[in-house]
Design a protein around this motif. Structure first.
Motif, PDB file in Angstrom:
ATOM      1  N   UNK A 181       0.833  -1.206   0.000  1.00 58.56           N
ATOM      2  CA  UNK A 181       0.000   0.000   0.000  1.00 58.56           C
ATOM      3  C   UNK A 181       0.866   1.254   0.000  1.00 58.56           C
ATOM      4  N   UNK A 182       1.943   1.247   0.785  1.00 57.63           N
ATOM      5  CA  UNK A 182       2.841   2.403   0.797  1.00 57.63           C
ATOM      6  C   UNK A 182       3.491   2.597  -0.571  1.00 57.63           C
ATOM      7  N   UNK A 183       3.883   1.525  -1.202  1.00 52.73           N
ATOM      8  CA  UNK A 183       4.440   1.596  -2.551  1.00 52.73           C
ATOM      9  C   UNK A 183       3.430   2.230  -3.511  1.00 52.73           C
ATOM     10  N   UNK A 184       2.178   1.798  -3.413  1.00 54.98           N
ATOM     11  CA  UNK A 184       1.146   2.333  -4.304  1.00 54.98           C
ATOM     12  C   UNK A 184       0.895   3.814  -4.058  1.00 54.98           C
ATOM     13  N   UNK A 185       0.949   4.242  -2.798  1.00 53.36           N
ATOM     14  CA  UNK A 185       0.748   5.660  -2.493  1.00 53.36           C
ATOM     15  C   UNK A 185       1.881   6.497  -3.084  1.00 53.36           C
ATOM     16  N   UNK A 186       3.101   6.018  -2.974  1.00 51.76           N
ATOM     17  CA  UNK A 186       4.224   6.742  -3.568  1.00 51.76           C
ATOM     18  C   UNK A 186       4.062   6.826  -5.089  1.00 51.76           C
ATOM     19  N   UNK A 187       3.605   5.751  -5.690  1.00 55.77           N
ATOM     20  CA  UNK A 187       3.378   5.764  -7.134  1.00 55.77           C
ATOM     21  C   UNK A 187       2.272   6.753  -7.499  1.00 55.77           C
ATOM     22  N   UNK A 188       1.247   6.857  -6.650  1.00 58.80           N
ATOM     23  CA  UNK A 188       0.195   7.842  -6.881  1.00 58.80           C
ATOM     24  C   UNK A 188       0.755   9.261  -6.819  1.00 58.80           C
ATOM     25  N   UNK A 189       1.539   9.550  -5.789  1.00 58.69           N
ATOM     26  CA  UNK A 189       2.111  10.890  -5.642  1.00 58.69           C
ATOM     27  C   UNK A 189       2.960  11.243  -6.866  1.00 58.69           C
ATOM     28  N   UNK A 190       3.668  10.241  -7.393  1.00 60.04           N
ATOM     29  CA  UNK A 190       4.532  10.478  -8.547  1.00 60.04           C
ATOM     30  C   UNK A 190       3.743  10.890  -9.784  1.00 60.04           C
ATOM     31  N   UNK A 191       2.447  10.572  -9.828  1.00 60.00           N
ATOM     32  CA  UNK A 191       1.624  10.961 -10.981  1.00 60.00           C
ATOM     33  C   UNK A 191       1.070  12.376 -10.853  1.00 60.00           C
ATOM     34  N   UNK A 192       1.166  12.982  -9.669  1.00 56.82           N
ATOM     35  CA  UNK A 192       0.575  14.291  -9.422  1.00 56.82           C
ATOM     36  C   UNK A 192       1.539  15.408  -9.813  1.00 56.82           C
ATOM     37  N   UNK A 193       0.982  16.525 -10.194  1.00 56.51           N
ATOM     38  CA  UNK A 193       1.788  17.717 -10.473  1.00 56.51           C
ATOM     39  C   UNK A 193       1.923  18.489  -9.168  1.00 56.51           C
ATOM     40  N   UNK A 194       3.017  18.249  -8.455  1.00 59.93           N
ATOM     41  CA  UNK A 194       3.205  18.827  -7.126  1.00 59.93           C
ATOM     42  C   UNK A 194       4.430  19.737  -7.134  1.00 59.93           C
ATOM     43  N   UNK A 195       4.229  20.955  -6.679  1.00 59.20           N
ATOM     44  CA  UNK A 195       5.332  21.901  -6.516  1.00 59.20           C
ATOM     45  C   UNK A 195       5.825  21.915  -5.075  1.00 59.20           C
ATOM     46  N   UNK A 196       4.889  21.795  -4.119  1.00 59.34           N
ATOM     47  CA  UNK A 196       5.243  21.872  -2.699  1.00 59.34           C
ATOM     48  C   UNK A 196       4.530  20.777  -1.924  1.00 59.34           C
ATOM     49  N   UNK A 197       5.288  20.073  -1.094  1.00 63.76           N
ATOM     50  CA  UNK A 197       4.719  19.077  -0.178  1.00 63.76           C
ATOM     51  C   UNK A 197       4.759  19.639   1.236  1.00 63.76           C
ATOM     52  N   UNK A 198       3.620  19.581   1.917  1.00 59.66           N
ATOM     53  CA  UNK A 198       3.555  19.889   3.345  1.00 59.66           C
ATOM     54  C   UNK A 198       3.438  18.553   4.064  1.00 59.66           C
ATOM     55  N   UNK A 199       4.531  18.059   4.649  1.00 59.91           N
ATOM     56  CA  UNK A 199       4.500  16.735   5.278  1.00 59.91           C
ATOM     57  C   UNK A 199       3.922  16.784   6.679  1.00 59.91           C
ATOM     58  N   UNK A 200       3.633  15.616   7.222  1.00 59.60           N
ATOM     59  CA  UNK A 200       3.154  15.553   8.598  1.00 59.60           C
ATOM     60  C   UNK A 200       4.218  15.919   9.607  1.00 59.60           C
ATOM     61  N   UNK A 201       5.478  15.737   9.240  1.00 60.57           N
ATOM     62  CA  UNK A 201       6.599  16.063  10.123  1.00 60.57           C
ATOM     63  C   UNK A 201       7.726  16.634   9.269  1.00 60.57           C
ATOM     64  N   UNK A 202       8.342  17.694   9.764  1.00 59.55           N
ATOM     65  CA  UNK A 202       9.414  18.323   9.015  1.00 59.55           C
ATOM     66  C   UNK A 202       8.918  19.504   8.196  1.00 59.55           C
ATOM     67  N   UNK A 203       9.862  20.242   7.649  1.00 62.51           N
ATOM     68  CA  UNK A 203       9.529  21.461   6.914  1.00 62.51           C
ATOM     69  C   UNK A 203       8.917  21.141   5.549  1.00 62.51           C
ATOM     70  N   UNK A 204       8.041  22.007   5.052  1.00 64.81           N
ATOM     71  CA  UNK A 204       7.578  21.866   3.667  1.00 64.81           C
ATOM     72  C   UNK A 204       8.771  21.858   2.709  1.00 64.81           C
ATOM     73  N   UNK A 205       8.635  21.133   1.603  1.00 61.23           N
ATOM     74  CA  UNK A 205       9.753  21.015   0.668  1.00 61.23           C
ATOM     75  C   UNK A 205       9.242  21.011  -0.774  1.00 61.23           C
ATOM     76  N   UNK A 206      10.162  21.316  -1.691  1.00 60.45           N
ATOM     77  CA  UNK A 206       9.782  21.435  -3.098  1.00 60.45           C
ATOM     78  C   UNK A 206      10.474  20.431  -4.007  1.00 60.45           C
ATOM     79  N   UNK A 207      11.556  19.797  -3.547  1.00 59.00           N
ATOM     80  CA  UNK A 207      12.235  18.822  -4.394  1.00 59.00           C
ATOM     81  C   UNK A 207      11.537  17.476  -4.246  1.00 59.00           C
ATOM     82  N   UNK A 208      10.380  17.388  -4.866  1.00 65.90           N
ATOM     83  CA  UNK A 208       9.516  16.223  -4.685  1.00 65.90           C
ATOM     84  C   UNK A 208      10.128  14.982  -5.320  1.00 65.90           C
ATOM     85  N   UNK A 209      10.769  15.136  -6.486  1.00 66.76           N
ATOM     86  CA  UNK A 209      11.361  13.980  -7.160  1.00 66.76           C
ATOM     87  C   UNK A 209      12.430  13.324  -6.287  1.00 66.76           C
TER      88      UNK A 209
END
Length: 308
Positions: A181-209
């Motif tokens: 399931x975690x693998x599938x979620x990562x694959x889903x995120x990889x299909x999205x056009x994301x500039x900024x991730x706001x994670x549950x822990x840690x600073x927001x980041x932009x180098x999504x790849x």
């Protein structure tokens, strides 16, 4: 420099509490996740300082681990705000079943709270004058969700993707599927056009790849030897407990393995029961090395410093 829409404000918290994301527009103010119960007064202070005299109208929980919803009860008592939770957890919250909600399993606490609505993948929300899609994010938690704003290219990823990894894959400790399931979620995120991730822990980041590359590498590493996930889980839960209570004896830590089923399952995956005291000393020793989060004085373990 991370740039977010003006309606989004992130309160980056310490490791014990999840980040809080405040979304404000003319119609309402919503908080995504509320941190741990120990830090609920700090969460309240942060939200009050940001909102001034206006109320908090809504809480949205990405999932119901105690570090993401521990401030719900206090915020609800102050503002009577609507609260949305993942739909599969509704019955457990309604009955306040701490076993099904994992608080007993992980040795954590959460003050009882209520909810007014539920969320499922595929729903659309308008928060902070932005349109968000609710996405399923099982793996770390079977019912976890993410929020994605296509127009702003922002992903609120909870514990599905951090800049350097993701949350413990808890279902695998009990023999349930979680790595796939975690693998599938990562694959889903990889299909999205994301500039900024706001994670549950840690600073927001932009180098999504780059973050995804590290996360894919980590899930492959964990799947190659599930004991690695068990060891990580046990270390995380030990640190979490110490950051909460500050000081514990080794005997108390050993006793926790009988009461907290997730900790017990992790320990059982690593060593026979007779070796659990030695296992805990070994793991605590690793966590106390260098600038680690713990320190040991004889038979007592301390957290090095408080985190919010």
């Amino acid at each position: 420099m991370i740039e977010l829409p003006a309606s989004i404000r992130v309160f980056e918290r310490g490791w014990l509490s999840s980040n809080n994301v405040l979304l404000v527009d003319d119609a309402s103010a919503t908080l995504i996740d509320t941190g741990y119960a120990t830090h609920a007064p700090q969460t309240l202070a942060l939200v009050r300082a940001a909102l001034g005299t206006r109320p908090l109208d809504r809480i949205v929980n990405t999932h119901l681990h105690s570090d993401h919803c521990g401030g719900n009860a206090l915020l609800q008592s102050v503002w009577s705000c609507a609260t949305d939770i993942p739909e599969p957890d509704a019955d457990a919250v309604r009955a306040w079943d701490e076993t099904r909600l994992t608080y007993r399993a992980t040795g954590q606490t959460c003050e009882r709270f209520a909810f007014t609505g539920t969320l499922v993948p595929g729903m659309r929300l308008t928060l902070g004058a932005l349109d968000w899609s609710v996405l399923g994010a099982p793996g770390h938690d079977p019912h976890s969700l993410m929020l994605y704003c296509e127009d702003a290219r922002v992903l609120i990823s909870a514990d599905a993707l951090w800049e350097n990894g993701f949350g413990v894959i808890f279902p695998e400790l009990e023999g349930d599927s979680g790595f796939a399931e975690q693998q599938a979620v990562l694959e889903l995120i990889a299909t999205l056009d994301v500039k900024t991730v706001i994670p549950g822990h840690g600073a927001p980041f932009s180098d999504v790849d780059a973050a995804l590359e590290r996360a894919f590498s980590r899930i492959a590493w964990l799947r190659a030897d599930p004991a690695r996930n068990a060891k990580n889980a046990l270390k995380v839960l030990i640190v979490f407990k110490l950051l909460d209570v500050r000081t514990l004896s080794f005997d108390t830590l050993v006793a926790m393995l009988d009461d907290a089923t997730a900790m017990r399952a992790a320990a059982a995956a690593l060593r026979p029961r007779s070796e659990w005291p030695a296992l805990l000393r070994e793991l605590v020793g690793e966590l106390a090395r260098g600038d680690g989060p713990l320190k040991v004085e004889g038979d007592v373990v301390h957290a090095r410093e408080a985190q919010a």
